[in-house]
Write an enzyme that holds these catalytic residues in place. Structure first.
Site, PDB file in Angstrom:
ATOM      1  N   GLU A   1      41.983  25.027  49.786  1.00 29.02           N
ATOM      2  CA  GLU A   1      42.718  24.531  48.623  1.00 29.02           C
ATOM      3  C   GLU A   1      42.475  25.478  47.461  1.00 29.02           C
ATOM      4  OE1 GLU A   1      40.604  21.944  49.943  1.00 29.02           O
ATOM      5  OE2 GLU A   1      42.082  20.559  50.779  1.00 29.02           O
TER       6      GLU A   1
ATOM      7  N   TYR B   1      44.777  35.404  48.384  1.00 32.72           N
ATOM      8  CA  TYR B   1      44.951  34.699  49.652  1.00 32.72           C
ATOM      9  C   TYR B   1      46.266  35.106  50.333  1.00 32.72           C
ATOM     10  CZ  TYR B   1      41.175  31.732  47.860  1.00 32.72           C
ATOM     11  OH  TYR B   1      39.985  31.281  47.373  1.00 32.72           O
TER      12      TYR B   1
HETATM   13  C1  LIG Z   1      39.136  34.648  43.366  1.00 30.79           C
HETATM   14  C2  LIG Z   1      38.232  35.866  43.505  1.00 30.79           C
HETATM   15  C3  LIG Z   1      37.258  35.663  44.689  1.00 30.79           C
HETATM   16  C4  LIG Z   1      39.161  37.067  43.796  1.00 30.79           C
HETATM   17  O1  LIG Z   1      38.388  38.220  44.004  1.00 30.79           O
HETATM   18  P1  LIG Z   1      38.696  39.582  43.197  1.00 30.79           P
HETATM   19  O2  LIG Z   1      37.851  40.641  43.810  1.00 30.79           O
HETATM   20  O3  LIG Z   1      38.547  39.323  41.753  1.00 30.79           O
HETATM   21  O4  LIG Z   1      40.193  39.811  43.563  1.00 30.79           O
HETATM   22  P2  LIG Z   1      40.915  41.188  43.774  1.00 30.79           P
HETATM   23  O5  LIG Z   1      40.301  42.243  42.914  1.00 30.79           O
HETATM   24  O6  LIG Z   1      40.974  41.451  45.251  1.00 30.79           O
HETATM   25  O7  LIG Z   1      42.344  40.831  43.189  1.00 30.79           O
HETATM   26  C5  LIG Z   1      43.251  40.037  43.861  1.00 30.79           C
HETATM   27  C6  LIG Z   1      44.600  40.296  43.251  1.00 30.79           C
HETATM   28  O8  LIG Z   1      44.671  39.717  41.935  1.00 30.79           O
HETATM   29  C7  LIG Z   1      44.900  40.752  40.960  1.00 30.79           C
HETATM   30  N1  LIG Z   1      44.035  40.491  39.811  1.00 30.79           N
HETATM   31  C8  LIG Z   1      42.703  40.619  39.767  1.00 30.79           C
HETATM   32  N2  LIG Z   1      42.239  40.275  38.549  1.00 30.79           N
HETATM   33  C9  LIG Z   1      43.325  39.926  37.832  1.00 30.79           C
HETATM   34  C10 LIG Z   1      43.523  39.441  36.520  1.00 30.79           C
HETATM   35  N3  LIG Z   1      42.473  39.244  35.689  1.00 30.79           N
HETATM   36  N4  LIG Z   1      44.785  39.171  36.110  1.00 30.79           N
HETATM   37  C11 LIG Z   1      45.839  39.339  36.937  1.00 30.79           C
HETATM   38  N5  LIG Z   1      45.719  39.780  38.208  1.00 30.79           N
HETATM   39  C12 LIG Z   1      44.489  40.070  38.643  1.00 30.79           C
HETATM   40  C13 LIG Z   1      44.518  42.039  41.623  1.00 30.79           C
HETATM   41  O9  LIG Z   1      45.237  43.130  41.069  1.00 30.79           O
HETATM   42  C14 LIG Z   1      44.874  41.778  43.060  1.00 30.79           C
HETATM   43  O10 LIG Z   1      46.254  41.974  43.288  1.00 30.79           O
HETATM   44  P3  LIG Z   1      46.741  43.385  43.877  1.00 30.79           P
HETATM   45  O11 LIG Z   1      46.018  43.544  45.180  1.00 30.79           O
HETATM   46  O12 LIG Z   1      48.212  43.193  43.997  1.00 30.79           O
HETATM   47  O13 LIG Z   1      46.335  44.424  42.901  1.00 30.79           O
HETATM   48  C15 LIG Z   1      37.413  36.159  42.227  1.00 30.79           C
HETATM   49  O14 LIG Z   1      38.288  36.512  41.176  1.00 30.79           O
HETATM   50  C16 LIG Z   1      36.535  35.004  41.781  1.00 30.79           C
HETATM   51  O15 LIG Z   1      35.368  34.917  42.178  1.00 30.79           O
HETATM   52  N6  LIG Z   1      37.076  34.106  40.936  1.00 30.79           N
HETATM   53  C17 LIG Z   1      36.303  32.949  40.435  1.00 30.79           C
HETATM   54  C18 LIG Z   1      36.060  31.879  41.511  1.00 30.79           C
HETATM   55  C19 LIG Z   1      37.372  31.419  42.138  1.00 30.79           C
HETATM   56  O16 LIG Z   1      38.371  31.210  41.463  1.00 30.79           O
HETATM   57  N7  LIG Z   1      37.314  31.226  43.479  1.00 30.79           N
HETATM   58  C20 LIG Z   1      38.484  30.790  44.239  1.00 30.79           C
HETATM   59  C21 LIG Z   1      38.462  29.302  44.390  1.00 30.79           C
HETATM   60  S1  LIG Z   1      39.822  28.750  45.391  1.00 30.79           S
END
Ligand SMILES: CC(C)(COP(=O)(O)OP(=O)(O)OC[C@H]1O[C@@H](n2cnc3c(N)ncnc32)[C@H](O)[C@@H]1OP(=O)(O)O)[C@@H](O)C(=O)NCCC(=O)NCCS
Length: 145
Positions: free
Chosen positions: A98, A110
């Site tokens: 989710e 995802y």
């Molecule tokens: C969700 C999470 C695990 C994603 O990991 P991440 O390493 O930050 O993600 P990525 O760097 O692989 O980015 C994923 C995509 O989002 C984009 N993105 C990353 N940060 C962004 C931001 N601040 N604003 C807009 N887009 C963004 C990236 O460009 C990438 O897209 P692309 O491959 O087309 O360039 C991480 O952000 C996190 O820990 N978030 C907080 C906890 C959370 O929300 N967990 C999920 C619960 S369901």
């Protein structure tokens, strides 16, 4: 994850607005030795973790997070690939999760990792009132040549 990882884990978990886990919730998973509770370290610094529950041949991803210093660098993809490999090795054929409809970064990640939307759970997140998008990924077992 072990009890030694809890302090750093809770520091990261404290930064999430979507149903953050308590110390007891992590402790319960450690005590029952859940093989789906994994931490990632770089030069001994805990940078992220995920937790899934295995239910029959399905995995339910309950939690995934990266330290804020390590977000937006593509590491989320590494974690999700590791999740997929781990599930495949455990004979899992479907991963479910989710995600809050407002968590655009996670949704994008995802989708890139092969998850598709299969439903909505209304007002799933109590703190924010957000709906959750239910997503799934089917895992194809490697066919034996
Ligand atoms: C969700 C999470 C695990 C994603 O990991 P991440 O390493 O930050 O993600 P990525 O760097 O692989 O980015 C994923 C995509 O989002 C984009 N993105 C990353 N940060 C962004 C931001 N601040 N604003 C807009 N887009 C963004 C990236 O460009 C990438 O897209 P692309 O491959 O087309 O360039 C991480 O952000 C996190 O820990 N978030 C907080 C906890 C959370 O929300 N967990 C999920 C619960 S369901």
């Amino acid at each position: 994850m072990t009890e030694d990882d809890l302090r750093e884990t809770l520091e990261i978990e404290g930064t999430t607005i979507y149903s953050p886990w308590s110390r007891d919730m992590f402790l319960r998973e450690i005590e029952r030795q859940n093989p789906g509770l994994i931490v990632f370290r770089v030069e001994n610094r805990l940078i992220g973790y995920f937790c899934f529950w295995k239910v029959m041949d399905e995995a339910h991803l309950m939690n995934v997070s990266l330290h804020s210093d390590f977000r937006g660098k593509g590491l989320g993809r590494f974690l999700m690939n590791y999740l997929g490999d781990t599930c495949e090795q455990m004979g899992i054929s479907r991963i479910l999760l989710e995600v809050a409809e407002t968590n655009h970064v996670a949704i994008k990640l995802y989708k890139k990792c092969g998850f598709v939307k299969v439903g909505i759970r209304k007002r799933f997140y109590e703190q924010t009132g957000d709906d959750a998008i239910l997503m799934e990924k089917l895992i194809q077992a490697h066919s034996v040549p």
